[in-house]
Design a protein around this motif. Structure first.
Motif, PDB file in Angstrom:
ATOM      1  N   SER A 180      37.411 120.748 -19.235  1.00 50.28           N
ATOM      2  CA  SER A 180      35.921 119.622 -19.070  1.00 50.28           C
ATOM      3  C   SER A 180      34.933 121.540 -19.284  1.00 50.28           C
ATOM      4  CB  SER A 180      35.323 119.571 -17.433  1.00 50.28           C
ATOM      5  OG  SER A 180      35.583 120.951 -16.487  1.00 50.28           O
ATOM      6  N   VAL A 181      33.832 120.518 -19.393  1.00 49.33           N
ATOM      7  CA  VAL A 181      32.881 121.767 -20.059  1.00 49.33           C
ATOM      8  C   VAL A 181      32.038 122.496 -19.650  1.00 49.33           C
ATOM      9  CG1 VAL A 181      32.059 119.558 -21.904  1.00 49.33           C
ATOM     10  CG2 VAL A 181      30.787 119.874 -19.707  1.00 49.33           C
ATOM     11  N   THR A 182      32.711 122.238 -17.786  1.00 51.63           N
ATOM     12  CA  THR A 182      31.663 122.821 -16.683  1.00 51.63           C
ATOM     13  C   THR A 182      32.642 124.181 -16.914  1.00 51.63           C
ATOM     14  OG1 THR A 182      32.955 122.031 -15.255  1.00 51.63           O
ATOM     15  CG2 THR A 182      30.944 121.338 -15.555  1.00 51.63           C
ATOM     16  N   GLU A 183      33.677 123.923 -17.894  1.00 51.18           N
ATOM     17  CA  GLU A 183      34.569 125.349 -17.229  1.00 51.18           C
ATOM     18  C   GLU A 183      34.204 126.678 -18.547  1.00 51.18           C
ATOM     19  OE1 GLU A 183      38.579 124.320 -16.728  1.00 51.18           O
ATOM     20  OE2 GLU A 183      37.967 121.972 -16.686  1.00 51.18           O
ATOM     21  N   GLY A 184      33.764 126.334 -19.145  1.00 48.73           N
ATOM     22  CA  GLY A 184      33.392 127.273 -20.918  1.00 48.73           C
ATOM     23  C   GLY A 184      33.883 126.928 -21.810  1.00 48.73           C
ATOM     24  N   GLU A 185      33.861 127.271 -23.171  1.00 47.26           N
ATOM     25  CA  GLU A 185      34.418 127.159 -24.175  1.00 47.26           C
ATOM     26  C   GLU A 185      35.591 127.696 -24.461  1.00 47.26           C
ATOM     27  OE1 GLU A 185      31.624 128.306 -23.676  1.00 47.26           O
ATOM     28  OE2 GLU A 185      29.676 127.085 -24.186  1.00 47.26           O
ATOM     29  N   ASP A 186      35.492 128.513 -23.943  1.00 49.42           N
ATOM     30  CA  ASP A 186      37.169 130.409 -24.052  1.00 49.42           C
ATOM     31  C   ASP A 186      38.316 129.479 -23.420  1.00 49.42           C
ATOM     32  OD1 ASP A 186      35.960 130.681 -21.356  1.00 49.42           O
ATOM     33  OD2 ASP A 186      36.282 132.579 -22.186  1.00 49.42           O
ATOM     34  N   LEU A 216      30.117 122.456 -28.159  1.00 49.94           N
ATOM     35  CA  LEU A 216      31.149 121.852 -27.794  1.00 49.94           C
ATOM     36  C   LEU A 216      31.802 121.908 -29.443  1.00 49.94           C
ATOM     37  CD1 LEU A 216      32.674 119.640 -27.908  1.00 49.94           C
ATOM     38  CD2 LEU A 216      30.579 118.161 -29.131  1.00 49.94           C
ATOM     39  N   ASP A 217      31.128 122.829 -30.725  1.00 49.66           N
ATOM     40  CA  ASP A 217      31.478 123.346 -32.068  1.00 49.66           C
ATOM     41  C   ASP A 217      32.541 124.830 -32.328  1.00 49.66           C
ATOM     42  OD1 ASP A 217      30.475 121.120 -33.273  1.00 49.66           O
ATOM     43  OD2 ASP A 217      28.866 121.818 -33.980  1.00 49.66           O
ATOM     44  N   GLN A 218      32.159 126.070 -30.844  1.00 42.59           N
ATOM     45  CA  GLN A 218      32.822 127.087 -30.747  1.00 42.59           C
ATOM     46  C   GLN A 218      34.278 126.584 -29.422  1.00 42.59           C
ATOM     47  OE1 GLN A 218      31.457 129.991 -27.732  1.00 42.59           O
ATOM     48  NE2 GLN A 218      31.151 131.320 -29.231  1.00 42.59           N
ATOM     49  N   CYS A 219      34.009 125.553 -29.079  1.00 43.07           N
ATOM     50  CA  CYS A 219      35.273 125.134 -28.239  1.00 43.07           C
ATOM     51  C   CYS A 219      35.825 124.412 -29.473  1.00 43.07           C
ATOM     52  CB  CYS A 219      34.987 124.290 -27.201  1.00 43.07           C
ATOM     53  SG  CYS A 219      36.675 123.603 -26.766  1.00 43.07           S
ATOM     54  N   ARG A 220      35.324 123.384 -30.259  1.00 42.15           N
ATOM     55  CA  ARG A 220      36.699 123.292 -30.870  1.00 42.15           C
ATOM     56  C   ARG A 220      37.527 124.470 -31.598  1.00 42.15           C
ATOM     57  NH1 ARG A 220      35.957 118.164 -32.903  1.00 42.15           N
ATOM     58  NH2 ARG A 220      34.730 116.842 -32.013  1.00 42.15           N
ATOM     59  N   ARG A 221      36.411 125.045 -32.883  1.00 39.89           N
ATOM     60  CA  ARG A 221      37.114 126.390 -33.227  1.00 39.89           C
ATOM     61  C   ARG A 221      37.976 127.022 -32.439  1.00 39.89           C
ATOM     62  NH1 ARG A 221      31.664 126.747 -34.757  1.00 39.89           N
ATOM     63  NH2 ARG A 221      30.659 128.470 -33.266  1.00 39.89           N
ATOM     64  N   HIS A 222      37.898 126.746 -31.357  1.00 39.11           N
ATOM     65  CA  HIS A 222      38.604 127.776 -30.001  1.00 39.11           C
ATOM     66  C   HIS A 222      40.662 127.336 -30.065  1.00 39.11           C
ATOM     67  CE1 HIS A 222      36.114 131.231 -29.564  1.00 39.11           C
ATOM     68  NE2 HIS A 222      35.277 130.262 -28.263  1.00 39.11           N
ATOM     69  N   ILE A 223      40.092 125.517 -30.058  1.00 34.12           N
ATOM     70  CA  ILE A 223      40.995 124.833 -30.300  1.00 34.12           C
ATOM     71  C   ILE A 223      41.989 125.101 -31.102  1.00 34.12           C
ATOM     72  CG2 ILE A 223      42.014 122.973 -29.735  1.00 34.12           C
ATOM     73  CD1 ILE A 223      39.422 121.847 -27.520  1.00 34.12           C
ATOM     74  N   ALA A 224      41.495 124.705 -32.204  1.00 31.52           N
ATOM     75  CA  ALA A 224      42.315 124.607 -33.632  1.00 31.52           C
ATOM     76  C   ALA A 224      42.287 125.736 -34.122  1.00 31.52           C
ATOM     77  CB  ALA A 224      41.054 124.768 -34.937  1.00 31.52           C
ATOM     78  N   ARG A 225      42.159 127.004 -33.126  1.00 27.74           N
ATOM     79  CA  ARG A 225      42.891 128.304 -33.576  1.00 27.74           C
ATOM     80  C   ARG A 225      44.271 128.649 -33.090  1.00 27.74           C
ATOM     81  NH1 ARG A 225      40.175 134.213 -31.652  1.00 27.74           N
ATOM     82  NH2 ARG A 225      42.051 135.338 -31.559  1.00 27.74           N
ATOM     83  N   VAL A 226      44.296 127.551 -31.241  1.00 25.90           N
ATOM     84  CA  VAL A 226      45.591 128.176 -30.661  1.00 25.90           C
ATOM     85  C   VAL A 226      46.037 126.891 -30.891  1.00 25.90           C
ATOM     86  CG1 VAL A 226      44.271 129.539 -29.259  1.00 25.90           C
ATOM     87  CG2 VAL A 226      44.297 127.127 -28.580  1.00 25.90           C
ATOM     88  N   ALA A 227      46.040 125.631 -31.050  1.00 30.38           N
ATOM     89  CA  ALA A 227      46.656 124.433 -31.384  1.00 30.38           C
ATOM     90  C   ALA A 227      45.619 123.545 -32.426  1.00 30.38           C
ATOM     91  CB  ALA A 227      46.295 123.763 -30.451  1.00 30.38           C
TER      92      ALA A 227
END
Length: 270
Positions: A180-186, A216-227
């Motif tokens: 959830s967005v309340t948990e942080g992008e990382d 949201l964009d930064q979170c997407r980049r983090h997801i793309a990095r690990v998954a």
């Protein structure tokens, strides 16, 4: 003389070293049951989602929303017959849920009230569901009159935890990880093992994006990095935003079923 306590007794001969070959996986028993679950689900042509997240990310709320927004118009010959699950005598959505929690049946009660067939698996001190627990949950569903072959979707709502559940195969056809967005992008970087195995990543509570200044964009980049193979779908259980995209990502269609090829497509752009 004994060199340990100086008691004057003759010291015992040292034991000859032994070699133990540990050739069996520690999770072999779980994996065998998971394989049996998977065969059973495939025989019933039933898509099964293993839903993982941290506590409070909104798993149960999202399932409640899916139940409320499930399309009501159905072909009489489709698999979506009325379910007679416990707590939901007139259930509309042909979806059932196996809920895992350390204690209480609070989440299952919420799902019953939303019109879903659901069973609660209380794990006690175990911080994850195992394949054998899912097998027991399926048996309970069937005892409540919920036939697997009549369902369009079975969701396993795992224990709220992004550490231990990642290691356990439950026999699912799709692994979905939510933050959830309340948990942080990382979050994806902190719990990379859980996100790495995801087929689909949900970013929930997007109605709060502005309030918590979530990038949201930064979170997407983090997801793309690990998954890198996972699809990403932003959703809101509160407003219903993204629910159509979620149903599409799950491959749910009018006559039921899950298109696994579609589910494995690249990252979804909103």
């Amino acid at each position: 003389m004994c060199v340990d306590c100086r008691c004057g007794q003759n010291a015992p001969e040292p034991a000859a070293p032994r070699r133990l070959d540990l050739g069996e996986r520690l999770l072999r028993r779980n994996d065998l049951r998971a394989a049996a679950n998977r065969r059973r689900f495939r025989q019933a042509q039933l898509p099964v989602v293993n839903l993982l997240s941290a506590p409070g990310s909104g798993k149960t709320a999202l399932l409640e929303r899916l139940a409320r927004d499930w399309p009501e118009a159905r072909d009489p010959d489709s698999r979506g017959a009325t379910l007679q699950g416990r707590g939901a005598p007139n259930a509309r959505p042909p979806m059932a849920v196996i809920v895992g929690d350390l204690a209480t049946d609070n989440d299952a009660r919420r799902l019953w009230a939303a019109g879903l067939a659901a069973v609660q698996i209380s794990t006690g001190q175990a911080c994850h569901l195992e394949a054998g627990m899912v097998e027991r949950g399926v048996l309970e569903l069937e005892q409540e009159g919920v036939a697997l072959a009549r369902l369009e979707l079975l969701v396993i709502e795992n224990v709220g935890n992004l550490v231990c559940p990642a290691a356990y195969d439950l026999g699912e056809s799709l692994r979905v990880v939510m933050l959830s967005v309340t948990e942080g992008e990382d979050k994806p970087l902190k719990y990379a093992a859980s996100f790495h195995g995801a087929d689909l990543v949900l970013i929930n509570k997007i109605d709060l994006l502005g309030a918590v200044e979530f990038d949201l964009d930064q979170c997407r980049r983090h997801i793309a990095r690990v998954a890198p193979r996972a699809r990403i779908v932003p959703v809101s259980a509160r407003s219903g935003a993204g629910l159509s995209a979620l149903r599409g990502a799950l491959g749910l269609v009018r006559d039921g079923g899950l298109d696994l090829a579609q589910a494995a497509m690249p990252v979804l752009q909103p």
